[in-house]
Design a protein around this motif. Structure first.
Motif, PDB file in Angstrom:
ATOM      1  N   GLN A 101     132.692  23.111  21.618  1.00  0.00           N
ATOM      2  CA  GLN A 101     133.663  23.989  22.256  1.00  0.00           C
ATOM      3  C   GLN A 101     132.983  25.060  23.091  1.00  0.00           C
ATOM      4  O   GLN A 101     132.010  25.666  22.669  1.00  0.00           O
ATOM      5  N   SER A 102     133.525  25.251  24.288  1.00  0.00           N
ATOM      6  CA  SER A 102     133.120  26.359  25.146  1.00  0.00           C
ATOM      7  C   SER A 102     134.365  27.200  25.400  1.00  0.00           C
ATOM      8  O   SER A 102     135.422  26.949  24.823  1.00  0.00           O
ATOM      9  N   GLU A 103     134.242  28.154  26.284  1.00  0.00           N
ATOM     10  CA  GLU A 103     135.398  29.006  26.581  1.00  0.00           C
ATOM     11  C   GLU A 103     136.571  28.211  27.148  1.00  0.00           C
ATOM     12  O   GLU A 103     137.724  28.484  26.841  1.00  0.00           O
ATOM     13  N   ASN A 104     136.282  27.178  27.958  1.00  0.00           N
ATOM     14  CA  ASN A 104     137.341  26.439  28.647  1.00  0.00           C
ATOM     15  C   ASN A 104     137.545  24.997  28.190  1.00  0.00           C
ATOM     16  O   ASN A 104     138.445  24.333  28.681  1.00  0.00           O
ATOM     17  N   THR A 105     136.713  24.509  27.297  1.00  0.00           N
ATOM     18  CA  THR A 105     136.772  23.095  26.922  1.00  0.00           C
ATOM     19  C   THR A 105     136.578  22.936  25.425  1.00  0.00           C
ATOM     20  O   THR A 105     135.720  23.583  24.829  1.00  0.00           O
ATOM     21  N   LYS A 106     137.368  22.039  24.829  1.00  0.00           N
ATOM     22  CA  LYS A 106     137.164  21.657  23.431  1.00  0.00           C
ATOM     23  C   LYS A 106     137.103  20.135  23.378  1.00  0.00           C
ATOM     24  O   LYS A 106     138.004  19.452  23.858  1.00  0.00           O
ATOM     25  N   ILE A 107     136.016  19.621  22.788  1.00  0.00           N
ATOM     26  CA  ILE A 107     135.804  18.187  22.678  1.00  0.00           C
ATOM     27  C   ILE A 107     135.630  17.840  21.209  1.00  0.00           C
ATOM     28  O   ILE A 107     134.823  18.452  20.513  1.00  0.00           O
ATOM     29  N   LYS A 108     136.396  16.849  20.749  1.00  0.00           N
ATOM     30  CA  LYS A 108     136.230  16.319  19.395  1.00  0.00           C
ATOM     31  C   LYS A 108     135.563  14.963  19.523  1.00  0.00           C
ATOM     32  O   LYS A 108     136.025  14.106  20.276  1.00  0.00           O
ATOM     33  N   MET A 109     134.483  14.790  18.782  1.00  0.00           N
ATOM     34  CA  MET A 109     133.727  13.534  18.813  1.00  0.00           C
ATOM     35  C   MET A 109     133.891  12.816  17.477  1.00  0.00           C
ATOM     36  O   MET A 109     133.733  13.433  16.417  1.00  0.00           O
ATOM     37  N   PHE A 110     134.193  11.521  17.529  1.00  0.00           N
ATOM     38  CA  PHE A 110     134.303  10.680  16.348  1.00  0.00           C
ATOM     39  C   PHE A 110     133.373   9.488  16.552  1.00  0.00           C
ATOM     40  O   PHE A 110     133.650   8.631  17.381  1.00  0.00           O
ATOM     41  N   ILE A 111     132.284   9.452  15.828  1.00  0.00           N
ATOM     42  CA  ILE A 111     131.312   8.369  15.958  1.00  0.00           C
ATOM     43  C   ILE A 111     131.657   7.287  14.931  1.00  0.00           C
ATOM     44  O   ILE A 111     131.727   7.552  13.737  1.00  0.00           O
ATOM     45  N   LYS A 112     131.840   6.059  15.419  1.00  0.00           N
ATOM     46  CA  LYS A 112     132.171   4.935  14.542  1.00  0.00           C
ATOM     47  C   LYS A 112     130.951   4.086  14.205  1.00  0.00           C
ATOM     48  O   LYS A 112     130.931   3.387  13.210  1.00  0.00           O
ATOM     49  N   TYR A 113     129.944   4.135  15.070  1.00  0.00           N
ATOM     50  CA  TYR A 113     128.785   3.230  14.935  1.00  0.00           C
ATOM     51  C   TYR A 113     127.535   3.956  15.395  1.00  0.00           C
ATOM     52  O   TYR A 113     127.534   4.605  16.449  1.00  0.00           O
ATOM     53  N   TRP A 114     126.469   3.839  14.626  1.00  0.00           N
ATOM     54  CA  TRP A 114     125.148   4.386  14.963  1.00  0.00           C
ATOM     55  C   TRP A 114     124.124   3.274  14.918  1.00  0.00           C
ATOM     56  O   TRP A 114     124.124   2.451  14.000  1.00  0.00           O
ATOM     57  N   ASN A 115     123.205   3.265  15.885  1.00  0.00           N
ATOM     58  CA  ASN A 115     122.029   2.400  15.850  1.00  0.00           C
ATOM     59  C   ASN A 115     120.859   3.217  16.367  1.00  0.00           C
ATOM     60  O   ASN A 115     120.900   3.714  17.482  1.00  0.00           O
TER      61      ASN A 115
END
Length: 186
Positions: free
Chosen positions: A166-180
């Motif tokens: 999150q910044s002053e103007n943006t909020k991002i939610k990340m959901f990782i389903k897979y890692w390699n």
């Protein structure tokens, strides 16, 4: 089993696989809200040292994009345009075409649960309890849920599964389903 783990750790370089701290391949979903709009996107992100390739698809399939670059240059291919778009400023390019800012050059660290070591940062919480946040470059990164990373021979036994940026103007939610974390050997 222990034999399978030993096989992967000891013989992976012999069969064309290598585990390096600068490589990852993740798949997931992000939702972004900014002053100009919002988006829910599926993504695949391959990072190999400073080079990255990000494939983005709108969750309804109506839009796709490919972003490739490194620390000095980025190329964007959009499904609705014939020619690629070139830039030396990836954050501004993302803002222009997606409507939100995604700090790509720091994201390669944040996505792994780490601060960008080339910039000042502060840390809050208890990392060993896996609930912590990083403040860096006017962004707040909060790690919420982890998943097991096996094998963990490069020191990442748990990797982020859900976190917010999150910044002053943006909020991002990340959901990782897979890692390699195993890079192909060329």
């Amino acid at each position: 089993s222990i034999y399978a783990l030993l096989f992967i750790v000891l013989l992976a370089p012999c069969i064309g696989l290598s585990r390096t701290a600068g490589y990852f391949n993740v798949k997931g979903k992000l939702s972004a809200i900014s002053a100009v709009g919002s988006a829910v996107l599926n993504f695949t992100w391959v990072q190999d040292q400073d080079d990255y390739k990000i494939l983005i698809n709108h969750f309804l399939g109506s839009f796709s994009a490919r972003i490739e670059g490194n620390q000095s240059f980025v190329t964007l291919w959009l499904s609705n345009q014939k020619e690629p778009i070139y830039s030396t400023r990836p954050n501004e390019l993302i803002q222009k075409y997606f409507g939100f800012t995604l700090p790509i050059l720091s994201m390669k660290h944040w996505i792994r649960g780490e601060a960008n070591p080339s910039m000042p940062w502060s840390f809050e919480g208890e990392r060993n309890r896996r609930q912590y946040s990083i403040e860096q470059s006017n962004w707040s990164i909060k790690y919420l849920v982890y998943m097991k990373n096996l094998p963990s021979d490069i020191g990442l036994d748990l990797v982020p599964k859900k976190f917010t940026i999150q910044s002053e103007n943006t909020k991002i939610k990340m959901f990782i389903k897979y890692w390699n974390l195993t890079a192909p050997v060329n």
